[in-house]
Design a protein around this motif. Structure first.
Motif, PDB file in Angstrom:
ATOM      1  N   SER A 134       0.834  -1.199   0.000  1.00  0.00           N
ATOM      2  CA  SER A 134       0.000   0.000   0.000  1.00  0.00           C
ATOM      3  C   SER A 134       0.870   1.250   0.000  1.00  0.00           C
ATOM      4  O   SER A 134       0.633   2.199  -0.753  1.00  0.00           O
ATOM      5  CB  SER A 134      -0.925  -0.007   1.221  1.00  0.00           C
ATOM      6  OG  SER A 134      -1.721   1.157   1.258  1.00  0.00           O
ATOM      7  N   LYS A 137       2.570   1.704  -3.199  1.00  0.00           N
ATOM      8  CA  LYS A 137       1.595   1.883  -4.276  1.00  0.00           C
ATOM      9  C   LYS A 137       1.819   0.864  -5.395  1.00  0.00           C
ATOM     10  O   LYS A 137       1.693   1.173  -6.585  1.00  0.00           O
ATOM     11  CB  LYS A 137       1.636   3.317  -4.812  1.00  0.00           C
ATOM     12  CG  LYS A 137       1.320   4.365  -3.739  1.00  0.00           C
ATOM     13  CD  LYS A 137       1.127   5.736  -4.322  1.00  0.00           C
ATOM     14  CE  LYS A 137       0.943   6.785  -3.224  1.00  0.00           C
ATOM     15  NZ  LYS A 137      -0.191   6.509  -2.334  1.00  0.00           N
ATOM     16  N   PHE A 139       0.172  -1.688  -6.973  1.00  0.00           N
ATOM     17  CA  PHE A 139      -1.220  -2.111  -7.040  1.00  0.00           C
ATOM     18  C   PHE A 139      -1.373  -3.608  -7.287  1.00  0.00           C
ATOM     19  O   PHE A 139      -2.210  -4.266  -6.666  1.00  0.00           O
ATOM     20  CB  PHE A 139      -1.953  -1.332  -8.135  1.00  0.00           C
ATOM     21  CG  PHE A 139      -3.397  -1.716  -8.274  1.00  0.00           C
ATOM     22  CD1 PHE A 139      -4.345  -1.226  -7.394  1.00  0.00           C
ATOM     23  CD2 PHE A 139      -3.806  -2.596  -9.266  1.00  0.00           C
ATOM     24  CE1 PHE A 139      -5.678  -1.592  -7.503  1.00  0.00           C
ATOM     25  CE2 PHE A 139      -5.132  -2.965  -9.386  1.00  0.00           C
ATOM     26  CZ  PHE A 139      -6.069  -2.461  -8.500  1.00  0.00           C
ATOM     27  N   LYS A 143      -3.198  -6.067  -4.650  1.00  0.00           N
ATOM     28  CA  LYS A 143      -4.436  -6.766  -4.991  1.00  0.00           C
ATOM     29  C   LYS A 143      -4.342  -8.249  -4.628  1.00  0.00           C
ATOM     30  O   LYS A 143      -5.298  -8.838  -4.115  1.00  0.00           O
ATOM     31  CB  LYS A 143      -4.747  -6.617  -6.476  1.00  0.00           C
ATOM     32  CG  LYS A 143      -6.083  -7.228  -6.895  1.00  0.00           C
ATOM     33  CD  LYS A 143      -6.366  -6.990  -8.370  1.00  0.00           C
ATOM     34  CE  LYS A 143      -7.740  -7.535  -8.744  1.00  0.00           C
ATOM     35  NZ  LYS A 143      -7.870  -8.993  -8.473  1.00  0.00           N
ATOM     36  N   LEU A 171      -4.933   1.615   3.356  1.00  0.00           N
ATOM     37  CA  LEU A 171      -5.554   1.565   2.031  1.00  0.00           C
ATOM     38  C   LEU A 171      -6.184   2.913   1.677  1.00  0.00           C
ATOM     39  O   LEU A 171      -5.985   3.443   0.582  1.00  0.00           O
ATOM     40  CB  LEU A 171      -6.627   0.470   1.992  1.00  0.00           C
ATOM     41  CG  LEU A 171      -6.158  -0.983   1.958  1.00  0.00           C
ATOM     42  CD1 LEU A 171      -7.354  -1.920   2.082  1.00  0.00           C
ATOM     43  CD2 LEU A 171      -5.388  -1.288   0.680  1.00  0.00           C
ATOM     44  N   HIS A 176      -6.309   3.922  -2.220  1.00  0.00           N
ATOM     45  CA  HIS A 176      -6.826   2.666  -2.775  1.00  0.00           C
ATOM     46  C   HIS A 176      -8.299   2.516  -2.360  1.00  0.00           C
ATOM     47  O   HIS A 176      -8.666   1.639  -1.578  1.00  0.00           O
ATOM     48  CB  HIS A 176      -5.992   1.486  -2.261  1.00  0.00           C
ATOM     49  CG  HIS A 176      -4.527   1.602  -2.533  1.00  0.00           C
ATOM     50  ND1 HIS A 176      -4.004   1.645  -3.807  1.00  0.00           N
ATOM     51  CD2 HIS A 176      -3.463   1.703  -1.696  1.00  0.00           C
ATOM     52  CE1 HIS A 176      -2.680   1.750  -3.744  1.00  0.00           C
ATOM     53  NE2 HIS A 176      -2.331   1.798  -2.478  1.00  0.00           N
ATOM     54  N   GLU A 179     -10.362  -0.761  -3.244  1.00  0.00           N
ATOM     55  CA  GLU A 179      -9.886  -1.873  -2.420  1.00  0.00           C
ATOM     56  C   GLU A 179     -10.385  -1.710  -0.986  1.00  0.00           C
ATOM     57  O   GLU A 179     -10.749  -2.688  -0.321  1.00  0.00           O
ATOM     58  CB  GLU A 179      -8.353  -1.933  -2.445  1.00  0.00           C
ATOM     59  CG  GLU A 179      -7.763  -2.392  -3.763  1.00  0.00           C
ATOM     60  CD  GLU A 179      -7.942  -1.364  -4.877  1.00  0.00           C
ATOM     61  OE1 GLU A 179      -7.905  -0.145  -4.594  1.00  0.00           O
ATOM     62  OE2 GLU A 179      -8.146  -1.788  -6.027  1.00  0.00           O
TER      63      GLU A 179
END
Length: 242
Positions: A134, A137, A139, A143, A171, A176, A179
């Motif tokens: 996080s 960054k 992604f 995920k 997050l 994010h 998410e």
């Protein structure tokens, strides 16, 4: 007053079965090892050990009689194999947490990954790794970690509440938002009576610019806890600027 849960150590489960047919049939004994905790005077929790001798996987709860009849204590196995493995696992997680606090994200990532090599379902390590990705960054990796956590209902239990809150905040603060919404909604599927989850979900929707969803979640938080001052103030602000 007794303190529960209480760690009992490692227990074995022996199951005999006939292998083969007719005259070639041979009785085979299969022994598996389990990590045991006593949850109450009448309830016992068992969890299988993985190849690295640490508890990993689905936990099951047994009554006292079933547990005592079926499972045999293995204190030597516990002392020789499981205790050292758990200490190594704990050390890797602590080193990862220390590195994260000190801003060394690469070292934190390395230590959390080492912990997951010992226990690939370890919730603390997954949370730690999630916070690293996080902050970075990253992604795609974030995920994958989030998908893993969403598949582990235990990650949303009271035992991991502090980690849950920390990761959720990470997050949101790192932008994010989608998410975050998946994460908090999964939590509400498991426990839908936590006003703080609704409040945090409202903050995510607010930062996304979805005022209606923000208000809905604040109202739900206040329905659960009418004395939730922060939610009261936030709701008034949203209604004033609608």
């Amino acid at each position: 007053m007794d303190d529960y849960p209480a760690i009992l150590g490692v227990y074995s489960l022996s199951i005999e079965a006939d292998v083969g047919t007719g005259g070639t049939s041979v009785r085979h004994e299969n022994v598996t090892y389990w990590y045991a905790r006593q949850l109450s005077p009448e309830q016992f929790e068992i969890q299988p050990l993985n190849a690295h001798h640490v508890p990993s996987g689905v936990r099951s709860v047994l009554g006292e009689l079933d547990f005592l009849r079926q499972y045999t204590p293995e204190p030597t196995y516990y002392r020789v194999h499981t205790v050292p493995a758990l200490e190594t696992l704990r050390r890797k997680i602590e080193m990862g947490q220390d590195a994260f606090v000190n801003g060394d994200l690469d070292e934190a990532e390395r230590q959390f990954l080492k912990a997951l090599m010992i226990d690939d379902r370890n919730i603390e390590a997954h949370y730690g790794l999630g916070e690293v990705y996080s902050e970075k960054k990253d992604f795609d990796k974030l995920k994958k970690v989030l998908d893993t956590l969403l598949g582990l209902e235990e990650a949303f239990t009271f035992e991991f509440r502090q980690k849950f809150n920390s990761f959720g905040i990470s997050l949101r603060k790192n932008g994010h938002y989608d998410e975050s919404i998946r994460y908090y909604e999964k939590s509400l599927e498991i426990v839908d009576t936590d006003e703080n989850v609704y409040f945090n979900l409202a903050r995510v929707y607010f930062e996304k610019g979805h005022n209606d969803h923000c208000v809905t979640n604040l109202e739900q938080a206040l329905k659960i806890n009418p004395a939730f001052v922060e939610a009261q103030k936030f709701l008034k602000y949203c209604q004033k600027h609608a």
